[in-house]
Design an enzyme around this catalytic site. Structure first.
Site, PDB file in Angstrom:
ATOM      1  N   LYS A  27       3.364   0.814   3.059  1.00 47.14           N
ATOM      2  CA  LYS A  27       3.156  -0.336   3.938  1.00 47.14           C
ATOM      3  C   LYS A  27       3.351  -1.617   3.132  1.00 47.14           C
ATOM      4  O   LYS A  27       2.737  -1.777   2.073  1.00 47.14           O
ATOM      5  CB  LYS A  27       1.754  -0.319   4.549  1.00 47.14           C
ATOM      6  CG  LYS A  27       1.578   0.675   5.691  1.00 47.14           C
ATOM      7  CD  LYS A  27       1.430   2.112   5.235  1.00 47.14           C
ATOM      8  CE  LYS A  27       0.111   2.339   4.530  1.00 47.14           C
ATOM      9  NZ  LYS A  27      -0.053   3.770   4.126  1.00 47.14           N
ATOM     10  N   GLU A  48      -7.586   1.391  -3.715  1.00 52.86           N
ATOM     11  CA  GLU A  48      -7.183   1.321  -2.309  1.00 52.86           C
ATOM     12  C   GLU A  48      -8.360   1.128  -1.353  1.00 52.86           C
ATOM     13  O   GLU A  48      -8.218   0.471  -0.315  1.00 52.86           O
ATOM     14  CB  GLU A  48      -6.388   2.565  -1.919  1.00 52.86           C
ATOM     15  CG  GLU A  48      -7.135   3.875  -2.039  1.00 52.86           C
ATOM     16  CD  GLU A  48      -6.250   5.061  -1.657  1.00 52.86           C
ATOM     17  OE1 GLU A  48      -5.843   5.151  -0.481  1.00 52.86           O
ATOM     18  OE2 GLU A  48      -5.965   5.888  -2.543  1.00 52.86           O
ATOM     19  N   SER A  94      -2.137   4.431   9.820  1.00 57.99           N
ATOM     20  CA  SER A  94      -0.782   4.595  10.350  1.00 57.99           C
ATOM     21  C   SER A  94      -0.680   5.687  11.405  1.00 57.99           C
ATOM     22  O   SER A  94       0.291   5.727  12.164  1.00 57.99           O
ATOM     23  CB  SER A  94       0.192   4.893   9.199  1.00 57.99           C
ATOM     24  OG  SER A  94      -0.260   5.994   8.427  1.00 57.99           O
ATOM     25  N   THR A 139      -2.565   9.980   6.294  1.00 54.11           N
ATOM     26  CA  THR A 139      -2.202  11.392   6.178  1.00 54.11           C
ATOM     27  C   THR A 139      -3.449  12.252   6.327  1.00 54.11           C
ATOM     28  O   THR A 139      -3.457  13.269   7.014  1.00 54.11           O
ATOM     29  CB  THR A 139      -1.523  11.652   4.827  1.00 54.11           C
ATOM     30  OG1 THR A 139      -0.434  10.731   4.661  1.00 54.11           O
ATOM     31  CG2 THR A 139      -0.984  13.069   4.759  1.00 54.11           C
ATOM     32  N   ASP A 145       0.875  -1.173   0.000  1.00 55.14           N
ATOM     33  CA  ASP A 145       0.000   0.000   0.000  1.00 55.14           C
ATOM     34  C   ASP A 145       0.910   1.220   0.000  1.00 55.14           C
ATOM     35  O   ASP A 145       1.497   1.569   1.029  1.00 55.14           O
ATOM     36  CB  ASP A 145      -0.905  -0.024   1.232  1.00 55.14           C
ATOM     37  CG  ASP A 145      -1.822   1.184   1.317  1.00 55.14           C
ATOM     38  OD1 ASP A 145      -1.810   2.027   0.396  1.00 55.14           O
ATOM     39  OD2 ASP A 145      -2.559   1.291   2.316  1.00 55.14           O
ATOM     40  N   GLN A 201       1.594  15.974  12.028  1.00 51.02           N
ATOM     41  CA  GLN A 201       2.985  16.275  11.693  1.00 51.02           C
ATOM     42  C   GLN A 201       3.181  17.732  11.311  1.00 51.02           C
ATOM     43  O   GLN A 201       4.128  18.375  11.763  1.00 51.02           O
ATOM     44  CB  GLN A 201       3.450  15.372  10.558  1.00 51.02           C
ATOM     45  CG  GLN A 201       3.711  13.940  10.983  1.00 51.02           C
ATOM     46  CD  GLN A 201       4.546  13.194   9.966  1.00 51.02           C
ATOM     47  OE1 GLN A 201       4.071  12.858   8.901  1.00 51.02           O
ATOM     48  NE2 GLN A 201       5.791  12.938  10.304  1.00 51.02           N
TER      49      GLN A 201
END
EC number: 2.7.1.33
Length: 267
Positions: A13, A70, A225, A99, A6, A125
């Site tokens: 990943k 996906e 994630s 994200t 992915d 982030q």
């Protein structure tokens, strides 16, 4: 060896399956050339790709690969993980917090995408860096675990000081809305980062609950994630989901749902 990948906007990943054993690893998307080089050195029986950068990998490897949507891959992989980990759910919303965040409804047979928001790990982030000058995700999340949001976020109980509020007092009335009431406070990097993770968790949860109610399910599965090394985000999401009357579920290695699912989808 069978490999499912992915390739997302921030992380790649990778799942390897061999002799009924599954191994997991991640690589930064900016290092995609290294992933391509590694793939070209392996003896791979089957390679399946998904994610926004799947095409980049497919164009640069010397072995054939299949590419899957996906959303379908994530749903397929999540179903496998839920079954393996003993969660028998007739239907559910799943929120894939990478994200950004993508929201899906699974009706027991197939998934449909029902929404998405730009709030997710990218915000943690990016805004985290603007507030702390820290670029490393693990360092950001480690620091946030020790933070206190009390002087930053305005809670319902802060407004209804001497009376019983009409909604739970622990609900956030305004993220960052308490700051101007505490201008003499020491807003440490830990506190600021905890508040960032708080707003991400609450926005994701609010959206997930909204679509869960629309589709009349109480089950919400959180993957992605962004939960890696981020116990605070998980706690915020879990507590807020329960507070709003739904049931939160997590699956181990949920961030690899897309990579796993790609291996089991057939064209």
């Amino acid at each position: 060896m069978k490999v499912g990948i992915d390739a997302g906007g921030t992380l790649i990943k990778i799942v390897q399956e061999q002799d009924n054993q599954r191994t997991f690893k991640t690589e930064l998307t900016k290092n995609i050339d290294q992933v391509v080089e590694w793939l070209n050195q392996q003896q791979i029986e089957k390679l399946c790709l998904t994610g926004g950068n799947a095409g980049v990998i497919a164009e640069n490897i010397n072995i054939p690969a299949q590419i899957f949507v996906e959303f379908d891959a994530a749903s397929q992989g999540l179903g496998i993980l839920l079954k393996e980990q003993g969660h028998d759910l007739a239907d559910y919303i799943f929120a894939n917090v990478g994200t950004g965040t993508s929201l899906h409804y699974f009706d027991g047979q197939s998934q449909r995408r029902v929404g998405g928001i730009g709030t997710g790990g990218g915000m943690i982030q990016g805004l985290g860096y603007l507030l702390s000058q820290i670029t490393d995700y693990k360092q950001l999340t480690d620091m946030a675990q020790h933070g206190d949001r009390n002087t930053i976020d305005l809670k319902v109980r802060h407004i209804y000081k001497d009376t019983e509020p009409p909604i739970p007092g622990d609900l956030t009335a305004a993220n960052f809305g308490h700051v101007l009431h505490h201008l003499d406070a020491d807003f440490t990097p830990s506190n600021k980062l905890a508040a960032v993770i708080g707003v991400v968790g609450e926005v994701v949860t609010t959206m997930a609950i909204t679509v869960a109610r629309e589709f009349k399910t109480e089950n919400i599965v959180y993957i992605g994630s962004s939960f890696h090394n981020n116990a605070l985000l998980r706690k915020v999401v879990e507590d807020y989901t329960v507070l709003r009357g739904c049931k939160p579920y997590y699956v181990e290695n949920g961030a690899f749902s897309g990579a796993i699912g790609a291996l089991y989808l057939e064209k």
